[in-house]
Design an enzyme around this catalytic site. Structure first.
Site, PDB file in Angstrom:
ATOM      1  N   ALA A  56       0.825  -1.209   0.000  1.00  0.00           N
ATOM      2  CA  ALA A  56       0.000   0.000   0.000  1.00  0.00           C
ATOM      3  C   ALA A  56       0.859   1.259   0.000  1.00  0.00           C
ATOM      4  O   ALA A  56       1.951   1.282   0.574  1.00  0.00           O
ATOM      5  CB  ALA A  56      -0.901   0.007   1.232  1.00  0.00           C
ATOM      6  N   ILE A 119      14.049  -9.047  23.423  1.00  0.00           N
ATOM      7  CA  ILE A 119      14.266 -10.116  22.432  1.00  0.00           C
ATOM      8  C   ILE A 119      15.595 -10.819  22.693  1.00  0.00           C
ATOM      9  O   ILE A 119      15.686 -12.048  22.614  1.00  0.00           O
ATOM     10  CB  ILE A 119      14.184  -9.529  21.001  1.00  0.00           C
ATOM     11  CG1 ILE A 119      12.762  -8.999  20.771  1.00  0.00           C
ATOM     12  CG2 ILE A 119      14.553 -10.577  19.957  1.00  0.00           C
ATOM     13  CD1 ILE A 119      12.495  -8.469  19.367  1.00  0.00           C
ATOM     14  N   ARG A 145      17.701  -2.405  30.310  1.00  0.00           N
ATOM     15  CA  ARG A 145      17.698  -0.995  30.694  1.00  0.00           C
ATOM     16  C   ARG A 145      16.248  -0.498  30.767  1.00  0.00           C
ATOM     17  O   ARG A 145      15.427  -0.835  29.918  1.00  0.00           O
ATOM     18  CB  ARG A 145      18.470  -0.178  29.659  1.00  0.00           C
ATOM     19  CG  ARG A 145      18.640   1.264  30.009  1.00  0.00           C
ATOM     20  CD  ARG A 145      19.734   1.866  29.155  1.00  0.00           C
ATOM     21  NE  ARG A 145      19.414   1.833  27.730  1.00  0.00           N
ATOM     22  CZ  ARG A 145      18.664   2.747  27.102  1.00  0.00           C
ATOM     23  NH1 ARG A 145      18.161   3.763  27.778  1.00  0.00           N
ATOM     24  NH2 ARG A 145      18.425   2.642  25.812  1.00  0.00           N
ATOM     25  N   GLY A 202      17.040  -3.743  18.902  1.00  0.00           N
ATOM     26  CA  GLY A 202      15.957  -2.780  18.780  1.00  0.00           C
ATOM     27  C   GLY A 202      15.238  -2.869  17.444  1.00  0.00           C
ATOM     28  O   GLY A 202      15.689  -3.548  16.524  1.00  0.00           O
ATOM     29  N   HIS A 376      -1.212 -20.508  50.457  1.00  0.00           N
ATOM     30  CA  HIS A 376      -0.038 -21.267  50.857  1.00  0.00           C
ATOM     31  C   HIS A 376      -0.110 -22.692  50.321  1.00  0.00           C
ATOM     32  O   HIS A 376      -1.197 -23.283  50.350  1.00  0.00           O
ATOM     33  CB  HIS A 376       0.041 -21.301  52.394  1.00  0.00           C
ATOM     34  CG  HIS A 376       1.328 -21.861  52.885  1.00  0.00           C
ATOM     35  ND1 HIS A 376       2.526 -21.193  52.749  1.00  0.00           N
ATOM     36  CD2 HIS A 376       1.609 -23.046  53.468  1.00  0.00           C
ATOM     37  CE1 HIS A 376       3.489 -21.944  53.256  1.00  0.00           C
ATOM     38  NE2 HIS A 376       2.964 -23.076  53.690  1.00  0.00           N
TER      39      HIS A 376
HETATM   40  P1  NDP Z   1      14.761  -3.217  22.921  1.00  0.00           P
HETATM   41  O1  NDP Z   1      14.651  -1.811  22.501  1.00  0.00           O
HETATM   42  O2  NDP Z   1      13.977  -3.731  24.066  1.00  0.00           O
HETATM   43  O3  NDP Z   1      16.299  -3.569  23.217  1.00  0.00           O
HETATM   44  C1  NDP Z   1      17.307  -3.261  22.310  1.00  0.00           C
HETATM   45  C2  NDP Z   1      18.621  -3.657  22.900  1.00  0.00           C
HETATM   46  O4  NDP Z   1      19.648  -3.516  21.925  1.00  0.00           O
HETATM   47  C3  NDP Z   1      19.002  -2.785  24.084  1.00  0.00           C
HETATM   48  O5  NDP Z   1      19.635  -3.605  25.039  1.00  0.00           O
HETATM   49  C4  NDP Z   1      19.978  -1.785  23.464  1.00  0.00           C
HETATM   50  O6  NDP Z   1      20.955  -1.342  24.345  1.00  0.00           O
HETATM   51  C5  NDP Z   1      20.666  -2.639  22.420  1.00  0.00           C
HETATM   52  N1  NDP Z   1      21.175  -1.845  21.294  1.00  0.00           N
HETATM   53  C6  NDP Z   1      20.538  -0.880  20.592  1.00  0.00           C
HETATM   54  N2  NDP Z   1      21.330  -0.382  19.643  1.00  0.00           N
HETATM   55  C7  NDP Z   1      22.517  -1.024  19.731  1.00  0.00           C
HETATM   56  C8  NDP Z   1      23.738  -0.936  19.018  1.00  0.00           C
HETATM   57  N3  NDP Z   1      23.900  -0.091  18.006  1.00  0.00           N
HETATM   58  N4  NDP Z   1      24.743  -1.757  19.400  1.00  0.00           N
HETATM   59  C9  NDP Z   1      24.579  -2.615  20.416  1.00  0.00           C
HETATM   60  N5  NDP Z   1      23.450  -2.737  21.131  1.00  0.00           N
HETATM   61  C10 NDP Z   1      22.426  -1.951  20.786  1.00  0.00           C
HETATM   62  O7  NDP Z   1      14.452  -4.027  21.592  1.00  0.00           O
HETATM   63  P2  NDP Z   1      14.209  -5.567  21.287  1.00  0.00           P
HETATM   64  O8  NDP Z   1      14.748  -5.750  19.919  1.00  0.00           O
HETATM   65  O9  NDP Z   1      14.711  -6.445  22.373  1.00  0.00           O
HETATM   66  O10 NDP Z   1      12.624  -5.667  21.301  1.00  0.00           O
HETATM   67  C11 NDP Z   1      11.831  -4.845  20.455  1.00  0.00           C
HETATM   68  C12 NDP Z   1      10.475  -4.617  21.019  1.00  0.00           C
HETATM   69  O11 NDP Z   1       9.736  -5.804  21.013  1.00  0.00           O
HETATM   70  C13 NDP Z   1      10.453  -4.085  22.439  1.00  0.00           C
HETATM   71  O12 NDP Z   1       9.939  -2.793  22.400  1.00  0.00           O
HETATM   72  C14 NDP Z   1       9.545  -5.011  23.201  1.00  0.00           C
HETATM   73  O13 NDP Z   1       8.538  -4.287  23.852  1.00  0.00           O
HETATM   74  C15 NDP Z   1       8.925  -5.904  22.147  1.00  0.00           C
HETATM   75  N6  NDP Z   1       8.908  -7.308  22.617  1.00  0.00           N
HETATM   76  C16 NDP Z   1       8.143  -7.657  23.681  1.00  0.00           C
HETATM   77  C17 NDP Z   1       8.140  -8.939  24.148  1.00  0.00           C
HETATM   78  C18 NDP Z   1       7.320  -9.283  25.340  1.00  0.00           C
HETATM   79  O14 NDP Z   1       6.389  -8.566  25.675  1.00  0.00           O
HETATM   80  N7  NDP Z   1       7.646 -10.349  26.056  1.00  0.00           N
HETATM   81  C19 NDP Z   1       8.930  -9.979  23.500  1.00  0.00           C
HETATM   82  C20 NDP Z   1       9.736  -9.519  22.428  1.00  0.00           C
HETATM   83  C21 NDP Z   1       9.696  -8.224  22.006  1.00  0.00           C
HETATM   84  P3  NDP Z   1      20.751  -0.092  25.341  1.00  0.00           P
HETATM   85  O15 NDP Z   1      19.818  -0.575  26.399  1.00  0.00           O
HETATM   86  O16 NDP Z   1      22.124   0.165  25.858  1.00  0.00           O
HETATM   87  O17 NDP Z   1      20.192   1.005  24.525  1.00  0.00           O
END
Ligand code: NDP
Length: 391
Positions: A56, A119, A145, A202, A376
């Site tokens: 789309a 993830i 974090r 991310g 319990h």
């Molecule tokens: P998140 O944003 O949760 O985590 C990304 C991670 O990658 C952080 O630890 C971040 O580090 C790190 N990161 C980012 N950029 C870089 C880089 N350039 N080099 C190295 N490390 C990096 O994303 P996810 O991919 O884990 O998940 C995506 C989304 O999916 C989330 O928003 C989540 O809500 C959703 N999800 C939910 C689930 C659930 O409800 N159980 C299950 C799976 C996904 P830093 O912290 O230092 O920035």
């Protein structure tokens, strides 16, 4: 599942050495996803929805090009989700993301998972649970974090205890091919080879090439559709919900945003979505779940807070000599005595926090938690029996 087999053995069951069949898991997973897709599609079609399986392009306030046909509508809703983001390092094309993880032809012998969010910790736990030698490399000093700090620290410790190599302050700088494997150069100047490298660094809102900006829709720097509390974009007839708005990226939140929008547009009741006190679970091993404010956020927002916490071995796991600890924490606003955060690391954390979330959402006080009788012997009863302030 592997841990449950071990638990069963500890309770006296004779379990043969368990074998794992990756192909069977994938085939069953594909069948289940096909079934669910079929269910959703039938629900929509039976409700009178026309579905076009085509790309789309938004061409105006009320017009979308779908394949080569023009569709007009009073309202346009963008719900295109997000897509994995990889850091810009050499050799990144050798890596996979969570999109590919459940399509790998073979279960790898050695896997590197990069990242410290939902993830990354979930997939590192899955690979490790399936017997893969798994390393989790995270650039920060503490996993997850934004979550309560103690949860992140303890999760790292428990994952390490279960066999994951948790490498903190560690990040890949280059990937190169090494026969059928991938050699990874890390920021600490070491090199290591893996069969699979997965980035979970991310996700980015999926708006590229959708024609939104040309139609006047304002996008944030990360590409997210900017919306108000009613999910309305800068164009009155165009709304957006879910990950593409990069608010709180969780499936049930997107569903709630959709329901609220339906009420707003078609139910005659303008309904904003309340993003406060949304409970969430991380399905790492062990599980972890949380509702409300972390201790750190609560101190910022409320100043003085009371902290109650407990760490203990569950009866079920202690039978087999496991050292795994369940951790629970309540964060209480000192002035109002309301419980403003509840956090848990341990089996079934998501199942337990879902119920606690109702109390937190209703503004229950610590005294009201205490007045509730425990069940319990459960782990969950600790949430109503923590009497000693730890801070
Ligand atoms: P998140 O944003 O949760 O985590 C990304 C991670 O990658 C952080 O630890 C971040 O580090 C790190 N990161 C980012 N950029 C870089 C880089 N350039 N080099 C190295 N490390 C990096 O994303 P996810 O991919 O884990 O998940 C995506 C989304 O999916 C989330 O928003 C989540 O809500 C959703 N999800 C939910 C689930 C659930 O409800 N159980 C299950 C799976 C996904 P830093 O912290 O230092 O920035």
């Amino acid at each position: 599942m592997r841990e449950e087999l071990k638990d069963a053995a500890d309770f006296g069951w004779n379990i043969a050495e368990p074998g794992f069949d990756w192909q069977r898991l994938l085939a069953n997973k594909d069948r289940e996803i096909d079934r669910l897709n079929g269910v959703y599609e039938r629900v929509l079609v039976n409700a009178g929805v026309s579905i076009f399986h085509e790309k789309a392009l938004v061409r105006g306030k009320n017009e979308v090009l779908v394949g080569n046909r023009t569709v007009t509508a009073k309202h346009i809703l963008v719900a295109t989700g997000s897509w994995p983001q990889l850091p810009d390092i050499r050799g990144r094309e050798l890596a996979i993301t969570s999109n590919e993880a459940f399509h790998l032809e073979r279960l790898p012998a050695r896997a590197l998972v990069v990242g410290g969010g939902y993830i990354a910790v979930e997939f590192a736990s899955i690979f490790n649970g399936l017997g893969v030698a798994t390393t989790l490399a995270y650039r920060g000093a503490r996993l997850l974090r934004g979550f309560d700090g103690e949860l992140g620290t303890r999760l790292g410790e428990e994952m390490a205890r279960k066999g994951v190599t948790v490498a903190l302050n560690c990040n890949p700088v280059r990937l190169t091919k090494d026969g059928t494997a991938i050699q990874v150069e890390l920021n600490n100047n070491t090199r290591q080879s893996f069969d699979v490298v997965m980035f979970a660094t991310g996700r980015k809102p999926n708006t590229a090439g959708l024609g939104l900006e040309a139609a006047g829709v304002k996008l944030a720097a990360d590409g997210a559709v900017v919306v108000d509390n009613y999910s309305k974009s800068s164009v009155d007839s165009i709304h957006a919900i879910g990950d593409v708005t990069n608010r709180l990226n969780l499936t049930p939140v997107a569903t709630a945003e959709g329901m609220a929008l339906a009420k707003t547009l078609f139910g005659g009741t303008p309904t904003p979505v309340d993003h406060e006190n949304v409970p969430t679970a991380v399905f790492a091993h062990p599980n972890l779940a949380t509702v409300g404010l972390s201790e750190e956020k609560a101190r910022e927002r409320h100043g003085k807070v009371d902290i109650y916490k407990t760490a203990f071995r569950s009866l079920k796991h202690s039978m087999g000599g496991s050292e795994e600890k369940i951790f629970m924490k309540l964060v209480v606003d000192a002035a109002s005595q309301k419980v403003v955060g509840a956090h848990m690391l341990g089996p079934d954390a998501g199942e337990i926090i879902q119920g606690i979330a109702i109390a937190v959402k209703l503004g229950a006080t610590k005294a009201q938690f205490d007045a509730t009788i425990g069940i319990h012997p459960t782990a969950a009863e600790e949430f109503v029996t923590m009497r000693e302030k730890s801070a």
